[in-house]
Structures are given as C-alpha cells and as structure tokens.
Scaffold this active site. Structure first.
Site: not given
Ligand SMILES: NC(=O)c1ccc[n+]([C@@H]2O[C@H](COP(=O)([O-])OP(=O)(O)OC[C@H]3O[C@@H](n4cnc5c(N)ncnc54)[C@H](O)[C@@H]3O)[C@@H](O)[C@H]2O)c1
Ligand SMILES: O=C(O)C1=N[C@H](C(=O)O)CCC1
Length: 293
Positions: A182, A186
C-alpha cells in the site's frame, strides 16, 4: 441509546404533483460521508454527488480540520453544493439514512452509536480495528444495519470467496502467506484486505485466523510452523492496494492476486452497500452479503 432520531424507507419513484426534481431528491436516501477530506472521503463525495439514487445530506471532518465550514464542492473541485463540512456528528448523522465511513477505528465506534440512534445504515470501510473494538460495534448493530468490510471492491470479495475454496482443496503441505503493498500514508498493517483473505483461507481449512495467524517475522524466527498463515506488508509511494494470497508447496505455488489501481472501486462498493442496506434489519453484514457471494 437515545430515542429514534432519523429513519429509513424514504426512497420512492417519480415526482408528486407540484413537486420539483430537487424536492424528489430529498426523498432519496440521505447520505452522510465521514472523513470528508480524506482520500476515500473525497472519492465518496464525488460518487454520491454523481448518483441519481441518493442525496448527499452531510459531510463530517474532525474538529480543527481546515475543511470544517467549507462547501463539499470545493473538496472535489466542483461548484458549491450547499452541503458544508461539519464537525458536529450528532446533528449531522441525525439527518442520515446511511453513513458511509472511512476514518479511524475510534471515530467509527463513535459514529456507530450515532448511526444506531438515527436507525441509519452504517457502511464501515475503516480498517485497523482490534478484536475489542470490533466487539464494541455489536450494541449498535442491535438497532440498525452495520455493513463492514476491509475491502469494498467486487474483485477482492470475489477473490475472498475463491480463497476459501482453494484453501479447502489444498492440505497443509501448502503453506499460506499473504503479501500486501500500500501507499506510504497507510497506518495499519496487515491491511483489512489481507486479514479478509487470511480469514477466508483459515475458514476453508475449518479454522479461524486467530488460531492460524503467525506473528510478524523478524530475527531468528525458526522454521515455518506447518499450517500457519503468515502476513507481510510493504508500504511506499502511491500504491492503491495490491494483495497476493500465496499457497506454496514443494515444487509449485498457486497465487491469487488482486491489484487495485483506482480508489473508485472501493467507493462504488460502499455506495452499493448503503443502498442495499436500506431495507435490511439491524445486524452485522459484510460485502459478501451485499454482493450475494
Ligand atoms: N474497506 C475498503 O474498501 C477501504 C478502502 C480504502 C481505504 N480504507 C480504509 O479507510 C480508512 C481511511 O482511508 P483514507 O485513505 O481515506 O485515509 P485518510 O487519512 O486520507 O482519511 C481519513 C479522514 O478521516 C478524518 N477523520 C479522522 N477522525 C475523524 C473524526 N473523528 N471525525 C471526522 N473525520 C475524521 C481525517 O481527518 C481524514 O480526513 C482507513 O482505515 C483505510 O484503511 C478501506
Ligand atoms: O488505502 C488503504 O488504506 C486501503 N485500505 C484497505 C485495506 O486495509 O485493505 C483497502 C485497500 C486500500
């Protein structure tokens, strides 16, 4: 738990007499996006604004964010929408039929309680939960649907179904390893996707990941223990997400691979989940339920 503030079941087709399309839009499920200025938050806002099946009714950021009070249109490089980024989750989530949440585990736990009070579908993409945090989601799921997945893409969920089958077909002569890569930002490892794939492989062997998971390797680890599942994580650059589930035996290897090149795949799955959940009762669901896999 506070009394019921929100509620679902508002979607309907066609315009009533004297009603404008803007009025009708308000009858679509109202979506709140948390973590609005994050990598996923922006992607989600753009997709909800583009959708004719749902309406964006709120966007949340953490208190102190430079984006609080600004229009979400600015976040995604578009004209003003009238929806301002808020740091007040109580008032914002009360308006929601679905909350789409990609933030942090602690923030998600707080949003789960508020989504439950509003009887709103809570779509959780956040990863990095420990077992105790996952258990703390349970009370909220008694009041409204929670749909949680470490990866919301169709491809990874298909691969997860396949992982279970392959693991069931191959005995312990086949060592199982998950390797993931990643981007440099991350914060959690192994990724949510890696854990999904590992859990599916463990299930295929009739076990749980808790029993088969081997600790991260460093130093003189000793030889591999038969039947365990190992995880390795690479972090660097702007990699969206790459996963290999490796089955390694003497003389041959089977590798199940998913390569994500665009975060839109995760947002697409999350929007699908928000709509799917509208007529579901309270409980815990995942993307396999949403996709019927
Ligand atoms: N399940 C999936 O398909 C998938 C895909 C991508 C990312 N993710 C996960 O999603 C999460 C976020 O990823 P990202 O790349 O967007 O991260 P990022 O850091 O770019 O965004 C997270 C956002 O959440 C905000 N935040 C934190 N605490 C908060 C609160 N109390 N209230 C409101 N906003 C708050 C932060 O300020 C930030 O803007 C991670 O856990 C990542 O692993 C999951
Ligand atoms: O960008 C991330 O953070 C992502 N989080 C998910 C994971 O933890 O697998 C999905 C892929 C991108």
């Amino acid at each position: 738990m506070c009394p019921h503030l929100g509620g679902r079941g508002l979607a309907r087709n066609g315009l009533e007499r004297g009603e404008t399309s803007e009025d009708a839009k308000m009858d679509k499920p109202g979506i709140v996006i948390t973590g609005a200025s994050g990598r996923m938050g922006r992607m989600l806002i753009a997709q909800v604004l583009d959708s004719d099946k749902m309406a964006l009714v709120g966007a949340l950021e953490r208190p102190g964010s430079e984006w609080v009070g600004r229009d979400v249109g600015e976040l995604v490089g578009r004209p003003a929408t009238g929806v301002l980024v808020s740091d007040d989750p109580v008032a914002t989530i009360a308006k929601a039929q679905a909350v789409i949440d990609f933030t942090t585990p602690e923030a998600t736990l707080a949003f789960a309680e508020l989504a439950a009070q509003a009887r709103a579908v809570h779509v959780i993409g956040t990863t990095g939960f420990d077992a105790d945090q996952i258990a703390r989601l349970k009370p909220a799921a008694r009041h409204a649907p929670i749909i949680r997945a470490g990866n919301m893409s169709l491809g990874v969920n298909l691969l997860t179904a396949l992982a279970r089958k392959v693991a069931a077909a191959l005995d312990e002569d086949w060592d199982i390893e998950v390797v993931e890569a990643h981007h440099r930002h991350k914060v959690d490892a192994p990724s949510g996707t890696a854990l999904m794939l590992g859990a599916a492989a463990a299930e295929g062997r009739g076990e749980t990941l808790e029993t088969l998971r081997t600790p991260a390797r460093e130093g003189i680890t000793g030889a591999r223990t038969r039947g365990t599942i190992g995880f390795s994580a690479i972090r660097g650059g702007d990699v969206v997400g790459e996963h290999d589930l490796i089955f390694a035996a003497d003389g041959e290897r089977v590798v199940l691979r998913h390569l994500a090149t665009d975060r839109r795949i995760f947002a697409r799955g999350a929007l699908k989940a928000a709509l799917w959940g509208q007529d579901k009762g309270p409980g815990e669901y995942d993307m396999m339920d949403v996709l019927g896999l």
